[in-house]
Design a protein around this motif. Structure first.
Motif, PDB file in Angstrom:
ATOM      1  N   TYR A   1     110.780  41.243  81.160  1.00  9.70           N
ATOM      2  CA  TYR A   1     111.426  41.736  79.957  1.00  9.70           C
ATOM      3  C   TYR A   1     110.409  42.247  78.944  1.00  9.70           C
ATOM      4  CZ  TYR A   1     114.677  38.546  82.175  1.00  9.70           C
ATOM      5  OH  TYR A   1     115.443  37.900  83.093  1.00  9.70           O
ATOM      6  N   PRO A   2     110.771  43.307  78.212  1.00  4.19           N
ATOM      7  CA  PRO A   2     109.938  43.690  77.073  1.00  4.19           C
ATOM      8  C   PRO A   2     110.048  42.625  75.988  1.00  4.19           C
ATOM      9  CG  PRO A   2     111.909  45.068  77.206  1.00  4.19           C
ATOM     10  CD  PRO A   2     111.942  44.166  78.398  1.00  4.19           C
ATOM     11  N   VAL A   3     109.125  42.653  75.042  1.00  3.12           N
ATOM     12  CA  VAL A   3     109.059  41.579  74.047  1.00  3.12           C
ATOM     13  C   VAL A   3     109.236  42.129  72.631  1.00  3.12           C
ATOM     14  CG1 VAL A   3     107.725  39.626  73.182  1.00  3.12           C
ATOM     15  CG2 VAL A   3     107.354  40.439  75.519  1.00  3.12           C
ATOM     16  N   LEU A   4     110.136  41.515  71.896  1.00  3.45           N
ATOM     17  CA  LEU A   4     110.297  41.807  70.462  1.00  3.45           C
ATOM     18  C   LEU A   4     109.761  40.617  69.666  1.00  3.45           C
ATOM     19  CD1 LEU A   4     111.517  43.256  67.919  1.00  3.45           C
ATOM     20  CD2 LEU A   4     113.673  42.085  68.466  1.00  3.45           C
ATOM     21  N   TYR A   5     108.785  40.871  68.818  1.00  2.31           N
ATOM     22  CA  TYR A   5     108.296  39.846  67.899  1.00  2.31           C
ATOM     23  C   TYR A   5     109.093  39.995  66.609  1.00  2.31           C
ATOM     24  CZ  TYR A   5     104.578  39.575  71.320  1.00  2.31           C
ATOM     25  OH  TYR A   5     103.893  39.427  72.501  1.00  2.31           O
ATOM     26  N   LEU A   6     109.869  38.988  66.278  1.00  2.00           N
ATOM     27  CA  LEU A   6     110.842  39.118  65.204  1.00  2.00           C
ATOM     28  C   LEU A   6     110.490  38.153  64.058  1.00  2.00           C
ATOM     29  CD1 LEU A   6     113.443  40.585  64.431  1.00  2.00           C
ATOM     30  CD2 LEU A   6     114.731  38.802  65.623  1.00  2.00           C
ATOM     31  N   LEU A   7     110.280  38.731  62.884  1.00  3.19           N
ATOM     32  CA  LEU A   7     109.697  37.950  61.784  1.00  3.19           C
ATOM     33  C   LEU A   7     110.743  37.582  60.734  1.00  3.19           C
ATOM     34  CD1 LEU A   7     106.446  40.103  61.299  1.00  3.19           C
ATOM     35  CD2 LEU A   7     106.923  38.321  63.008  1.00  3.19           C
ATOM     36  N   HIS A   8     110.609  36.394  60.198  1.00  2.21           N
ATOM     37  CA  HIS A   8     111.560  35.892  59.201  1.00  2.21           C
ATOM     38  C   HIS A   8     111.167  36.318  57.785  1.00  2.21           C
ATOM     39  CE1 HIS A   8     108.682  32.918  57.670  1.00  2.21           C
ATOM     40  NE2 HIS A   8     108.330  32.719  58.938  1.00  2.21           N
ATOM     41  N   GLY A   9     112.053  36.016  56.825  1.00  2.00           N
ATOM     42  CA  GLY A   9     111.784  36.354  55.431  1.00  2.00           C
ATOM     43  C   GLY A   9     111.275  35.165  54.629  1.00  2.00           C
TER      44      GLY A   9
ATOM     45  N   TYR B   1     102.647  37.302  56.289  1.00  2.00           N
ATOM     46  CA  TYR B   1     102.050  37.842  57.518  1.00  2.00           C
ATOM     47  C   TYR B   1     100.674  38.470  57.259  1.00  2.00           C
ATOM     48  CZ  TYR B   1     106.735  36.825  58.921  1.00  2.00           C
ATOM     49  OH  TYR B   1     107.902  36.155  59.140  1.00  2.00           O
ATOM     50  N   THR B   2      99.975  37.894  56.316  1.00  2.00           N
ATOM     51  CA  THR B   2      98.643  38.411  55.977  1.00  2.00           C
ATOM     52  C   THR B   2      97.560  37.404  56.369  1.00  2.00           C
ATOM     53  OG1 THR B   2      98.613  37.310  53.825  1.00  2.00           O
ATOM     54  CG2 THR B   2      99.554  39.537  53.903  1.00  2.00           C
ATOM     55  N   ASP B   3      96.330  37.897  56.450  1.00  5.15           N
ATOM     56  CA  ASP B   3      95.193  36.984  56.388  1.00  5.15           C
ATOM     57  C   ASP B   3      95.013  36.703  54.898  1.00  5.15           C
ATOM     58  OD1 ASP B   3      94.903  36.985  59.084  1.00  5.15           O
ATOM     59  OD2 ASP B   3      93.179  38.338  59.117  1.00  5.15           O
ATOM     60  N   MET B   4      95.468  35.543  54.473  1.00  9.48           N
ATOM     61  CA  MET B   4      95.587  35.281  53.031  1.00  9.48           C
ATOM     62  C   MET B   4      94.227  35.254  52.339  1.00  9.48           C
ATOM     63  SD  MET B   4      98.457  32.255  53.198  1.00  9.48           S
ATOM     64  CE  MET B   4      98.544  31.976  51.409  1.00  9.48           C
ATOM     65  N   ALA B   5      94.226  35.713  51.086  1.00  6.24           N
ATOM     66  CA  ALA B   5      92.984  35.662  50.295  1.00  6.24           C
ATOM     67  C   ALA B   5      92.521  34.203  50.206  1.00  6.24           C
ATOM     68  CB  ALA B   5      93.221  36.234  48.902  1.00  6.24           C
ATOM     69  N   ARG B   6      93.453  33.334  49.901  1.00  2.24           N
ATOM     70  CA  ARG B   6      93.171  31.895  49.956  1.00  2.24           C
ATOM     71  C   ARG B   6      94.280  31.237  50.767  1.00  2.24           C
ATOM     72  NH1 ARG B   6      91.284  33.182  44.753  1.00  2.24           N
ATOM     73  NH2 ARG B   6      93.435  33.280  44.033  1.00  2.24           N
ATOM     74  N   GLY B   7      93.964  30.944  52.007  1.00  7.44           N
ATOM     75  CA  GLY B   7      94.995  30.337  52.853  1.00  7.44           C
ATOM     76  C   GLY B   7      94.740  30.615  54.313  1.00  7.44           C
ATOM     77  N   PHE B   8      95.804  30.692  55.070  1.00 10.16           N
ATOM     78  CA  PHE B   8      95.672  30.838  56.514  1.00 10.16           C
ATOM     79  C   PHE B   8      95.532  32.291  56.939  1.00 10.16           C
ATOM     80  CE2 PHE B   8      97.995  26.780  56.113  1.00 10.16           C
ATOM     81  CZ  PHE B   8      97.114  25.977  56.804  1.00 10.16           C
TER      82      PHE B   8
ATOM     83  N   SER C   1     112.991  41.645  55.124  1.00  6.85           N
ATOM     84  CA  SER C   1     112.422  41.318  53.814  1.00  6.85           C
ATOM     85  C   SER C   1     110.901  41.149  53.910  1.00  6.85           C
ATOM     86  CB  SER C   1     113.118  40.072  53.267  1.00  6.85           C
ATOM     87  OG  SER C   1     112.850  39.950  51.888  1.00  6.85           O
ATOM     88  N   MET C   2     110.371  39.981  53.595  1.00  7.22           N
ATOM     89  CA  MET C   2     108.936  39.744  53.777  1.00  7.22           C
ATOM     90  C   MET C   2     108.523  40.057  55.217  1.00  7.22           C
ATOM     91  SD  MET C   2     106.874  36.119  53.398  1.00  7.22           S
ATOM     92  CE  MET C   2     107.528  35.330  54.872  1.00  7.22           C
ATOM     93  N   GLY C   3     109.414  39.724  56.145  1.00 10.05           N
ATOM     94  CA  GLY C   3     109.144  40.005  57.554  1.00 10.05           C
ATOM     95  C   GLY C   3     109.227  41.490  57.880  1.00 10.05           C
TER      96      GLY C   3
ATOM     97  N   ILE D   1     111.445  47.613  63.952  1.00 11.82           N
ATOM     98  CA  ILE D   1     112.736  47.530  63.267  1.00 11.82           C
ATOM     99  C   ILE D   1     112.489  46.876  61.912  1.00 11.82           C
ATOM    100  CG2 ILE D   1     115.020  46.472  63.268  1.00 11.82           C
ATOM    101  CD1 ILE D   1     114.775  46.351  66.337  1.00 11.82           C
ATOM    102  N   LEU D   2     112.751  47.620  60.850  1.00 17.49           N
ATOM    103  CA  LEU D   2     112.442  47.103  59.519  1.00 17.49           C
ATOM    104  C   LEU D   2     113.735  46.941  58.726  1.00 17.49           C
ATOM    105  CD1 LEU D   2     109.378  49.448  58.769  1.00 17.49           C
ATOM    106  CD2 LEU D   2     109.423  47.282  60.041  1.00 17.49           C
ATOM    107  N   LEU D   3     114.066  45.704  58.410  1.00 19.83           N
ATOM    108  CA  LEU D   3     115.310  45.409  57.712  1.00 19.83           C
ATOM    109  C   LEU D   3     115.008  44.967  56.287  1.00 19.83           C
ATOM    110  CD1 LEU D   3     116.769  43.202  60.586  1.00 19.83           C
ATOM    111  CD2 LEU D   3     117.428  45.555  60.119  1.00 19.83           C
ATOM    112  N   SER D   4     115.495  45.722  55.323  1.00 22.12           N
ATOM    113  CA  SER D   4     115.369  45.331  53.909  1.00 22.12           C
ATOM    114  C   SER D   4     113.950  44.894  53.570  1.00 22.12           C
ATOM    115  CB  SER D   4     116.332  44.181  53.582  1.00 22.12           C
ATOM    116  OG  SER D   4     117.592  44.386  54.156  1.00 22.12           O
ATOM    117  N   GLY D   5     112.992  45.696  53.995  1.00 23.55           N
ATOM    118  CA  GLY D   5     111.592  45.301  53.825  1.00 23.55           C
ATOM    119  C   GLY D   5     111.115  45.361  52.385  1.00 23.55           C
ATOM    120  N   ALA D   6     110.125  44.523  52.089  1.00 22.57           N
ATOM    121  CA  ALA D   6     109.480  44.535  50.771  1.00 22.57           C
ATOM    122  C   ALA D   6     108.119  45.200  50.939  1.00 22.57           C
ATOM    123  CB  ALA D   6     109.325  43.113  50.251  1.00 22.57           C
ATOM    124  N   TYR D   7     108.065  46.507  50.653  1.00 18.48           N
ATOM    125  CA  TYR D   7     106.886  47.286  51.015  1.00 18.48           C
ATOM    126  C   TYR D   7     105.900  47.486  49.877  1.00 18.48           C
ATOM    127  CZ  TYR D   7     110.189  48.377  54.704  1.00 18.48           C
ATOM    128  OH  TYR D   7     111.107  48.276  55.714  1.00 18.48           O
TER     129      TYR D   7
END
Lengths: 233, 249
Positions: free
Chosen positions: A18-26, A61-68, A102-104, A123-129
């Motif tokens: 199967y192909p793979v969809l990586y699906l991100l939460h908000g 979903y970033t390499d955080m300035a201070r964080g993970f 959103s954030m995802g 697939i971008l749903l209600s993204g915060a760009y």
């Protein structure tokens, strides 16, 4: 993670991949949100697509300035890990997709634009760009939160999807499907991002209809969006 | 190391089943699959697929020895096709064993497949391993015997007086192809309630296996409990001394 199951599968039948969809939460969600609030498992089954739902908490979903280092984790480590462990997944750009809300939606856009050699469709749903808005116009109590994520100033070349979309060479551009409800607070930046992609001649479609920043909208839209991901019914 | 909790539909059982998989993904660090074996590990009566995760250090033992461990749920079936109930034997031997390598990059084929279990699952491992020597080269059974007289296992639902031939372990063992006997490792605690049953099984299997067959039996300190099983499973996995990858291929 959900994998399509064969309706009548028994031993000895040939292997399915199967192909793979990586699906991100908000924001405020985690990896369980899509499972709990939509019918994603049924849509995965309908289109024979494996869906991987990781969590990066409130990290955008970033390499955080201070964080993970969430971006590296999602972009590099997760795909490597799932392909190492699972034998039923198709590999390669044409079989790897990203999606998110959103954030995802922002996260999925960043994956599609920064790792366009790895992902072919988004697939971008209600993204915060608009990251500038987040960083510089956040309410006081949110300022520190966004500074921890993006740093003092936006680094356009790694954080701003508008800038990344401009820079990406044509042959590596992902196909993009965008959705936003007309009663969504993020409507303006969705229109703006779509117009940018359109001006740059991306293969992009945008659907805007009655709907809010809620799961009724996302469930309906992820359902129709997954038809575009190359699976067959 | 990955611990995968999975729900999957079983055609044989006609329902969703839960299982756990321990997959040492560090085995892929060098760009190729270094996993050496797949162990199918069966729980005892009263338990389910979570038992080994909750009560032993199975994940560590799997990692240390580069093996994948698949832990299915067998419910109260004694891993047989029940007279009144589910066909768990068929699920494990026909469906699960084929399904796992299709989903996960785990070793498959007789030489790299081991079936093991504790108590009712130990007996189940013996049953499945002897009935399908084409699937498993090794059987490890802990704290069990061929005859397990206990009301923890609902035998009245599993078999009838007249119709048990398909799952009669003694009958199966007598008819097995002597050229392809799976190696058996049997171990039990000296304070185990099934000690007598295990000793009888040893006598019987020893006869079947003769001098040539690889049949090992051991009694050690311990009872019918997780202290014993944690130690015994670890000891068994360590004792496998799996060959270096180069010898395998």
């Amino acid at each position: 993670m959900v994998l399509p199951e064969k309706a009548r599968g028994r031993v000895g039948l040939e292997r399915e991949e199967y192909p793979v969809l990586y699906l991100l939460h908000g924001m405020s969600d985690n990896q369980s949100a899509w499972m709990r609030r939509t019918n994603i498992e049924r849509y995965a089954m309908d289109h024979k697509i494996a869906v991987v739902m990781p969590s990066t908490h409130l990290g955008w979903y970033t390499d955080m300035a201070r964080g993970f280092r969430y971006f590296t984790y999602i972009a590099d480590e997760i795909p490597q890990t799932v392909h190492r462990m699972f034998s039923c997944l198709k590999q390669g750009r044409e079989h790897s997709f990203v999606g998110g809300l959103s954030m995802g939606g922002y996260g999925a856009a960043m994956l599609a634009l920064r790792r366009s050699d790895c992902f072919s469709k988004a697939i971008l749903l209600s993204g915060a760009y608009d990251i500038y808005k987040r960083l510089h116009q956040a309410p006081k109590q949110r300022k520190k939160y966004f500074a921890n994520i993006f740093g003092k100033e936006v680094d356009a070349s790694t954080q701003d999807p508008f800038c990344l979309a401009e820079k990406l060479e044509e042959r590596l551009r992902p196909e993009i499907w965008m959705y936003c409800g007309r009663d969504d607070g993020l409507l303006e930046e969705n229109r703006r991002f779509y117009e940018t992609l359109l001006r740059l001649d991306y293969s992009v479609s945008y659907e805007e209809d009655a709907g809010k920043h809620d799961w009724d909208f996302w469930d309906a839209k992820i359902k129709s969006a997954m038809q575009h991901l190359g699976g067959k019914r | 190391m990955a611990w995968i909790q999975m729900t999957s539909f079983s055609e044989v059982l006609g329902m969703d089943v839960d299982l756990n998989v321990c997959l040492p993904n560090s085995a892929f660090d060098k760009g190729e699959n270094m996993l050496l074996a797949s162990m199918y590990l069966l729980h005892g009566a009263q338990g389910n697929c979570d038992d080994f995760i909750r009560r032993t250090g199975i994940e560590r033992y799997a990692k240390e020895n580069n093996i994948a461990v698949v832990m299915p749920s067998g419910y109260l079936s004694a891993y047989q096709d029940m007279a009144f109930g589910s066909n768990v034997y068929s699920y494990i031997s026909e469906e699960l064993i084929g399904q796992m390598p299709k989903i996960f990059r785990i070793p498959f084929g007789r030489e790299q497949q081991i079936i093991a279990g504790i108590s009712m699952g130990g007996r189940g491992a013996l049953l499945i391993g002897l009935k399908r020597p084409d699937l498993f080269s090794k059987i490890a059974c802990f704290s069990c015997g061929i005859d397990m007289q206990t009301n923890l296992i609902p035998w009245d639902l599993i078999r009838t007086e007249t119709d048990n031939a398909d799952f009669d372990i003694r009958q199966i063992a007598r008819n097995i192809d002597k050229e392809h006997l799976p190696e058996i490792y049997m171990q039990i605690g000296k304070d185990d309630m099934f000690l007598e049953s295990a000793r009888e099984s040893q006598k019987f299997l020893k006869k079947i296996y003769g001098e040539k067959g690889r049949f090992f039996y051991g009694e050690s300190d311990g009872g019918h409990d997780w202290d014993f099983w944690d130690r015994a499973i670890r000891g068994y996995i360590d004792s496998l001394q799996l060959p270096k990858r180069n010898d395998l291929y």
